[in-house]
Scaffold this motif. Structure first.
Motif, PDB file in Angstrom:
ATOM      1  N   GLN A   1       0.837  -1.281   0.077  1.00  0.00           N
ATOM      2  CA  GLN A   1       0.064  -0.121  -0.028  1.00  0.00           C
ATOM      3  C   GLN A   1       0.897   1.338  -0.079  1.00  0.00           C
ATOM      4  N   VAL A   2       0.431   2.248  -0.802  1.00  0.00           N
ATOM      5  CA  VAL A   2       1.335   3.503  -0.806  1.00  0.00           C
ATOM      6  C   VAL A   2       0.239   4.652  -0.044  1.00  0.00           C
ATOM      7  N   GLN A   3       1.055   5.370   0.703  1.00  0.00           N
ATOM      8  CA  GLN A   3       0.573   6.841   1.382  1.00  0.00           C
ATOM      9  C   GLN A   3       0.930   7.752   0.704  1.00  0.00           C
ATOM     10  N   LEU A   4      -0.115   8.645   0.516  1.00  0.00           N
ATOM     11  CA  LEU A   4       0.166   9.791  -0.374  1.00  0.00           C
ATOM     12  C   LEU A   4      -0.145  11.153   0.426  1.00  0.00           C
ATOM     13  N   VAL A   5       0.613  12.104   0.485  1.00  0.00           N
ATOM     14  CA  VAL A   5       0.162  13.156   1.214  1.00  0.00           C
ATOM     15  C   VAL A   5       0.538  14.628   0.135  1.00  0.00           C
ATOM     16  N   GLU A   6      -0.631  15.516  -0.152  1.00  0.00           N
ATOM     17  CA  GLU A   6      -0.650  16.405  -0.918  1.00  0.00           C
ATOM     18  C   GLU A   6      -0.173  17.593  -0.165  1.00  0.00           C
ATOM     19  N   SER A   7       0.347  18.666  -0.775  1.00  0.00           N
ATOM     20  CA  SER A   7       0.588  19.855  -0.293  1.00  0.00           C
ATOM     21  C   SER A   7       0.955  21.080  -1.305  1.00  0.00           C
ATOM     22  N   GLY A   8       0.689  22.190  -0.974  1.00  0.00           N
ATOM     23  CA  GLY A   8       1.220  23.353  -1.853  1.00  0.00           C
ATOM     24  C   GLY A   8       0.024  24.155  -2.405  1.00  0.00           C
ATOM     25  N   GLY A   9      -1.177  23.678  -1.839  1.00  0.00           N
ATOM     26  CA  GLY A   9      -2.422  24.509  -2.527  1.00  0.00           C
ATOM     27  C   GLY A   9      -2.451  25.800  -1.516  1.00  0.00           C
ATOM     28  N   GLY A  10      -3.447  26.680  -2.146  1.00  0.00           N
ATOM     29  CA  GLY A  10      -3.640  27.917  -1.411  1.00  0.00           C
ATOM     30  C   GLY A  10      -4.681  28.856  -2.382  1.00  0.00           C
ATOM     31  N   LEU A  11      -4.627  30.079  -2.092  1.00  0.00           N
ATOM     32  CA  LEU A  11      -5.411  31.234  -2.943  1.00  0.00           C
ATOM     33  C   LEU A  11      -4.400  31.770  -3.558  1.00  0.00           C
ATOM     34  N   VAL A  12      -4.742  32.179  -4.721  1.00  0.00           N
ATOM     35  CA  VAL A  12      -3.994  32.756  -5.988  1.00  0.00           C
ATOM     36  C   VAL A  12      -5.021  33.343  -6.810  1.00  0.00           C
ATOM     37  N   GLN A  13      -4.255  34.725  -7.486  1.00  0.00           N
ATOM     38  CA  GLN A  13      -5.229  35.351  -8.291  1.00  0.00           C
ATOM     39  C   GLN A  13      -4.992  34.747  -9.642  1.00  0.00           C
ATOM     40  N   ALA A  14      -6.120  35.045 -10.483  1.00  0.00           N
ATOM     41  CA  ALA A  14      -6.214  34.437 -11.887  1.00  0.00           C
ATOM     42  C   ALA A  14      -4.871  35.118 -12.560  1.00  0.00           C
ATOM     43  N   GLY A  15      -4.373  34.125 -13.473  1.00  0.00           N
ATOM     44  CA  GLY A  15      -3.006  34.192 -14.045  1.00  0.00           C
ATOM     45  C   GLY A  15      -1.950  34.077 -13.100  1.00  0.00           C
ATOM     46  N   GLY A  16      -1.946  33.631 -11.815  1.00  0.00           N
ATOM     47  CA  GLY A  16      -0.976  33.448 -11.006  1.00  0.00           C
ATOM     48  C   GLY A  16      -0.622  31.906 -11.377  1.00  0.00           C
ATOM     49  N   SER A  17       0.497  31.310 -10.492  1.00  0.00           N
ATOM     50  CA  SER A  17       0.859  30.095 -10.293  1.00  0.00           C
ATOM     51  C   SER A  17       0.922  29.485  -8.952  1.00  0.00           C
ATOM     52  N   LEU A  18       0.784  28.050  -8.870  1.00  0.00           N
ATOM     53  CA  LEU A  18       0.897  27.250  -7.952  1.00  0.00           C
ATOM     54  C   LEU A  18       1.917  26.065  -7.977  1.00  0.00           C
TER      55      LEU A  18
END
Length: 121
Positions: A1-18
């Motif tokens: 079994q693989v355990q997965l943890v996401e990160s890096g999300g947030g609030l950004v204005q249109a045209g921005g990057s994440l």
């Protein structure tokens, strides 16, 4: 079994990057194809991008092609999703998944908990 943890999300204005990250632990992660899916409120989970175990093959949804890039870290135990030119319609919870080179959510047996991405107009 693989355990997965996401990160890096947030609030950004249109045209921005994440940049989203998915860190994996467990058995033989480096041999698994990986994918990103997203689910907006009130909608079904949809495919975003997938990458082969070697990183040599990638697939993208038409809606993100040319704006998003999926990649694997050098140790193959982390998968990234670089998102540029973000649009309000990219707002969703983003999930990483492991197990197969597929665009169908039901084909994946391992999922992370998700990370929220919100793009303001």
């Amino acid at each position: 079994q693989v355990q997965l943890v996401e990160s890096g999300g947030g609030l950004v204005q249109a045209g921005g990057s994440l940049r989203l990250s998915c860190a994996a632990s467990g058995r033989t992660f480096s041999t698994y194809p990986m994918a990103w899916f997203r689910q907006a409120r009130g909608k079904e989970r949809e495919f975003v991008a997938a990458i082969s175990w070697s990183g040599g093959s990638t697939v993208y949804a038409d809606s993100v092609k040319g704006r998003f890039t999926i990649s694997r870290g050098s140790a193959k135990n982390t998968v990234y999703l670089q998102m540029n030119s973000l649009k309000p319609e990219d707002t969703a919870v983003y999930y990483c998944a492991a197990g197969t080179m597929s665009v169908v959510a039901a084909d994946f047996g391992s999922w992370g908990q998700g990370t929220q991405v919100t793009v303001s107009s």
